[in-house]
Scaffold this motif. Structure first.
Motif, PDB file in Angstrom:
ATOM      1  N   ASN A  97       0.821  -1.210   0.000  1.00 22.57           N
ATOM      2  CA  ASN A  97       0.000   0.000   0.000  1.00 22.57           C
ATOM      3  C   ASN A  97       0.855   1.260   0.000  1.00 22.57           C
ATOM      4  OD1 ASN A  97      -2.828  -0.907   0.067  1.00 22.57           O
ATOM      5  ND2 ASN A  97      -2.223  -1.907   1.971  1.00 22.57           N
ATOM      6  N   ALA A  98       1.988   1.209   0.684  1.00 22.92           N
ATOM      7  CA  ALA A  98       2.890   2.360   0.667  1.00 22.92           C
ATOM      8  C   ALA A  98       3.355   2.644  -0.755  1.00 22.92           C
ATOM      9  CB  ALA A  98       4.088   2.103   1.583  1.00 22.92           C
ATOM     10  N   ALA A  99       3.691   1.584  -1.488  1.00 18.97           N
ATOM     11  CA  ALA A  99       4.126   1.762  -2.873  1.00 18.97           C
ATOM     12  C   ALA A  99       2.979   2.268  -3.742  1.00 18.97           C
ATOM     13  CB  ALA A  99       4.656   0.437  -3.414  1.00 18.97           C
ATOM     14  N   ALA A 100       1.789   1.671  -3.591  1.00 16.02           N
ATOM     15  CA  ALA A 100       0.656   2.031  -4.434  1.00 16.02           C
ATOM     16  C   ALA A 100       0.251   3.489  -4.227  1.00 16.02           C
ATOM     17  CB  ALA A 100      -0.517   1.106  -4.142  1.00 16.02           C
ATOM     18  N   TYR A 101       0.229   3.941  -2.980  1.00 15.04           N
ATOM     19  CA  TYR A 101      -0.218   5.313  -2.720  1.00 15.04           C
ATOM     20  C   TYR A 101       0.887   6.336  -2.985  1.00 15.04           C
ATOM     21  CZ  TYR A 101      -4.811   4.069  -1.015  1.00 15.04           C
ATOM     22  OH  TYR A 101      -6.110   3.636  -0.952  1.00 15.04           O
ATOM     23  N   PHE A 102       2.130   5.939  -2.857  1.00 10.72           N
ATOM     24  CA  PHE A 102       3.212   6.863  -3.192  1.00 10.72           C
ATOM     25  C   PHE A 102       3.215   7.149  -4.687  1.00 10.72           C
ATOM     26  CE2 PHE A 102       7.545   8.175  -4.157  1.00 10.72           C
ATOM     27  CZ  PHE A 102       7.827   9.058  -3.134  1.00 10.72           C
ATOM     28  N   PHE A 103       2.954   6.115  -5.488  1.00 10.35           N
ATOM     29  CA  PHE A 103       2.945   6.259  -6.940  1.00 10.35           C
ATOM     30  C   PHE A 103       1.520   6.323  -7.486  1.00 10.35           C
ATOM     31  CE2 PHE A 103       7.065   3.999  -6.274  1.00 10.35           C
ATOM     32  CZ  PHE A 103       7.888   5.022  -6.725  1.00 10.35           C
ATOM     33  N   GLU A 104       0.594   6.909  -6.751  1.00 13.13           N
ATOM     34  CA  GLU A 104      -0.803   6.956  -7.179  1.00 13.13           C
ATOM     35  C   GLU A 104      -0.942   7.712  -8.487  1.00 13.13           C
ATOM     36  OE1 GLU A 104      -3.084   8.882  -4.195  1.00 13.13           O
ATOM     37  OE2 GLU A 104      -1.866  10.689  -4.173  1.00 13.13           O
ATOM     38  N   SER A 105      -2.000   7.366  -9.236  1.00  7.60           N
ATOM     39  CA  SER A 105      -2.137   7.854 -10.607  1.00  7.60           C
ATOM     40  C   SER A 105      -2.421   9.354 -10.709  1.00  7.60           C
ATOM     41  CB  SER A 105      -3.255   7.083 -11.316  1.00  7.60           C
ATOM     42  OG  SER A 105      -4.480   7.245 -10.631  1.00  7.60           O
ATOM     43  N   VAL A 163       7.842   9.588   5.494  1.00  3.63           N
ATOM     44  CA  VAL A 163       6.734  10.259   4.832  1.00  3.63           C
ATOM     45  C   VAL A 163       5.526   9.319   4.867  1.00  3.63           C
ATOM     46  CG1 VAL A 163       7.317   9.411   2.503  1.00  3.63           C
ATOM     47  CG2 VAL A 163       6.005  11.522   2.773  1.00  3.63           C
ATOM     48  N   VAL A 164       4.359   9.889   5.132  1.00  2.35           N
ATOM     49  CA  VAL A 164       3.120   9.111   5.197  1.00  2.35           C
ATOM     50  C   VAL A 164       2.446   9.148   3.829  1.00  2.35           C
ATOM     51  CG1 VAL A 164       0.817   8.982   6.211  1.00  2.35           C
ATOM     52  CG2 VAL A 164       2.795   9.545   7.645  1.00  2.35           C
ATOM     53  N   ALA A 165       2.168   7.974   3.276  1.00  2.00           N
ATOM     54  CA  ALA A 165       1.535   7.886   1.962  1.00  2.00           C
ATOM     55  C   ALA A 165       0.086   7.441   2.019  1.00  2.00           C
ATOM     56  CB  ALA A 165       2.325   6.928   1.057  1.00  2.00           C
ATOM     57  N   TYR A 166      -0.332   6.836   3.137  1.00  2.00           N
ATOM     58  CA  TYR A 166      -1.707   6.347   3.227  1.00  2.00           C
ATOM     59  C   TYR A 166      -2.103   6.251   4.690  1.00  2.00           C
ATOM     60  CZ  TYR A 166       0.297   1.794   4.513  1.00  2.00           C
ATOM     61  OH  TYR A 166       0.991   0.796   5.152  1.00  2.00           O
ATOM     62  N   GLN A 167      -3.369   5.946   4.910  1.00  2.00           N
ATOM     63  CA  GLN A 167      -3.893   5.838   6.268  1.00  2.00           C
ATOM     64  C   GLN A 167      -4.558   4.478   6.460  1.00  2.00           C
ATOM     65  OE1 GLN A 167      -5.871   9.220   8.558  1.00  2.00           O
ATOM     66  NE2 GLN A 167      -7.658   8.033   7.992  1.00  2.00           N
ATOM     67  N   ARG A 168      -4.298   3.883   7.620  1.00  2.00           N
ATOM     68  CA  ARG A 168      -4.940   2.622   7.996  1.00  2.00           C
ATOM     69  C   ARG A 168      -6.020   2.909   9.036  1.00  2.00           C
ATOM     70  NH1 ARG A 168       0.178   1.947   9.407  1.00  2.00           N
ATOM     71  NH2 ARG A 168      -0.406   1.448  11.544  1.00  2.00           N
ATOM     72  N   GLY A 169      -7.089   2.115   8.986  1.00  2.00           N
ATOM     73  CA  GLY A 169      -8.144   2.284   9.966  1.00  2.00           C
ATOM     74  C   GLY A 169      -8.932   1.011  10.144  1.00  2.00           C
ATOM     75  N   ALA A 170      -9.849   1.034  11.078  1.00  2.00           N
ATOM     76  CA  ALA A 170     -10.719  -0.118  11.310  1.00  2.00           C
ATOM     77  C   ALA A 170     -11.745  -0.209  10.192  1.00  2.00           C
ATOM     78  CB  ALA A 170     -11.414   0.012  12.664  1.00  2.00           C
ATOM     79  N   PRO A 171     -12.057  -1.429   9.746  1.00  2.00           N
ATOM     80  CA  PRO A 171     -13.035  -1.572   8.669  1.00  2.00           C
ATOM     81  C   PRO A 171     -14.457  -1.441   9.185  1.00  2.00           C
ATOM     82  CG  PRO A 171     -12.344  -3.727   9.419  1.00  2.00           C
ATOM     83  CD  PRO A 171     -11.522  -2.727  10.199  1.00  2.00           C
ATOM     84  N   GLN A 172     -15.363  -1.121   8.292  1.00  2.00           N
ATOM     85  CA  GLN A 172     -16.787  -1.144   8.581  1.00  2.00           C
ATOM     86  C   GLN A 172     -17.336  -2.444   7.988  1.00  2.00           C
ATOM     87  OE1 GLN A 172     -18.479   1.160  10.451  1.00  2.00           O
ATOM     88  NE2 GLN A 172     -16.468   2.083  10.825  1.00  2.00           N
ATOM     89  N   LEU A 173     -17.469  -3.464   8.812  1.00  2.00           N
ATOM     90  CA  LEU A 173     -17.881  -4.772   8.305  1.00  2.00           C
ATOM     91  C   LEU A 173     -19.349  -4.754   7.897  1.00  2.00           C
ATOM     92  CD1 LEU A 173     -16.147  -7.200  10.851  1.00  2.00           C
ATOM     93  CD2 LEU A 173     -15.273  -6.334   8.659  1.00  2.00           C
ATOM     94  N   THR A 174     -19.628  -5.394   6.768  1.00  2.00           N
ATOM     95  CA  THR A 174     -21.007  -5.542   6.321  1.00  2.00           C
ATOM     96  C   THR A 174     -21.684  -6.656   7.126  1.00  2.00           C
ATOM     97  OG1 THR A 174     -20.458  -7.202   4.649  1.00  2.00           O
ATOM     98  CG2 THR A 174     -20.291  -4.876   4.001  1.00  2.00           C
ATOM     99  N   ASP A 175     -23.001  -6.751   7.000  1.00  2.00           N
ATOM    100  CA  ASP A 175     -23.722  -7.824   7.685  1.00  2.00           C
ATOM    101  C   ASP A 175     -23.217  -9.190   7.226  1.00  2.00           C
ATOM    102  OD1 ASP A 175     -25.216  -5.941   9.023  1.00  2.00           O
ATOM    103  OD2 ASP A 175     -26.965  -6.112   7.706  1.00  2.00           O
ATOM    104  N   ALA A 176     -22.934  -9.312   5.935  1.00  2.00           N
ATOM    105  CA  ALA A 176     -22.436 -10.581   5.406  1.00  2.00           C
ATOM    106  C   ALA A 176     -21.062 -10.909   5.987  1.00  2.00           C
ATOM    107  CB  ALA A 176     -22.369 -10.529   3.882  1.00  2.00           C
TER     108      ALA A 176
END
Length: 271
Positions: free
Chosen positions: A66-74, A181-194
């Motif tokens: 994720n660090a790579a993906a967000y650092f080189f975001e489109s 350097v911070v490239a992205y943020q992690r957080g708790a997911p919002q789980l669906t009922d499924a």
């Protein structure tokens, strides 16, 4: 063969589910870490400055895919992919094959990427440093591209120390300087009922929970505080994660290297 519950963030979880199913293993994604951009103006400013100064660094260490993906975001207008890094002498350091794969997908050639030896006992900062330590000379600058946790669990984990902090100390001991350097943020997911239903079922039906982050384990407990995990089986890809799984109440906890072949072998041995 037991079903595998893949708890990595969505992008990595999808890849692992695909790879496991290709080997005849039933797998389902249940991402326990939500990933997104860090939209704080100060963070965006620092990130933009780092992107424009790639040639000044001896190496960029990416803590995750994720660090790579967000650092080189489109939407990076100056250079939409890793070709900007490939055009310099700067090395790209990856602590594991997932991060290396994300760098290649961003356009960084494999010849510019360094990582742990394929047979390393773990894919982490310690194994990475064994391969790259000779690159650092006094005065060299290294940029560590990381994420920022938006949850108390993640902040606690960071406060306890991490592989990237250990790596920074090694670089400084070799005479280099380290910047973050911070490239992205992690957080708790919002789980669906499924997803909640899947978690309840997998807590006691013999499924194997593939755990790749102690922060994810904390999020699971937060989302389902009343679930008894005593009958659940966890497969942890690092000793620290195994410790978190035991503390969360998982009745069976096994450890293995975070390589696909090792994960598959461990799952097959659980039959």
């Amino acid at each position: 063969m037991p079903r595998v519950i893949v708890t990595r963030p969505s992008r990595e979880a999808a890849h692992w589910v695909q790879q496991l199913r290709a080997r005849g293993i039933e797998a389902a994604a249940l991402p326990l870490i939500a990933i997104g951009p860090d939209t704080a103006p100060a963070a965006q400013q620092v990130l933009g400055q780092a992107r424009q100064q790639l040639h000044q660094y001896r190496a960029l260490m990416f803590v995750s895919g994720n660090a790579a993906a967000y650092f080189f975001e489109s939407n990076w207008p100056l250079a939409p992919d890793g070709k900007a890094l490939a055009a310099t002498k700067t090395r790209a350091w990856a602590p594991g094959p997932g991060t290396a794969r994300a760098l290649e997908q961003a356009g960084v050639p494999s010849s510019s990427i360094d990582g742990p030896a394929p047979d390393a006992p773990q894919f982490d900062s310690e194994a990475l440093w064994q391969q790259v330590s000779a690159q650092i000379q006094p005065g060299d600058r290294v940029l560590i591209v990381r994420g920022r946790s938006a949850t108390p669990q993640g902040a606690h984990e960071s406060a306890q120390g991490s592989g990237r902090d250990w790596l920074a100390r090694q670089i400084e001991a070799a005479g280099g300087t380290v910047e973050f350097v911070v490239a992205y943020q992690r957080g708790a997911p919002q789980l669906t009922d499924a997803e909640v239903a899947l978690a309840h079922q997998a807590a006691g039906d013999g499924s194997v929970w593939l755990l790749s982050s102690s922060e994810a384990v904390a999020h699971l407990g937060q989302a389902l505080p009343l679930v008894d995990w005593g009958a659940a089986i966890a497969l942890a890809t690092h000793p620290r994660i195994a410790e978190a799984a035991r503390a969360a109440g998982f009745g069976t906890v096994r450890e293995c290297r975070p390589a696909l072949a090792d994960v598959v072998a461990s799952i097959e041995s659980a039959e």
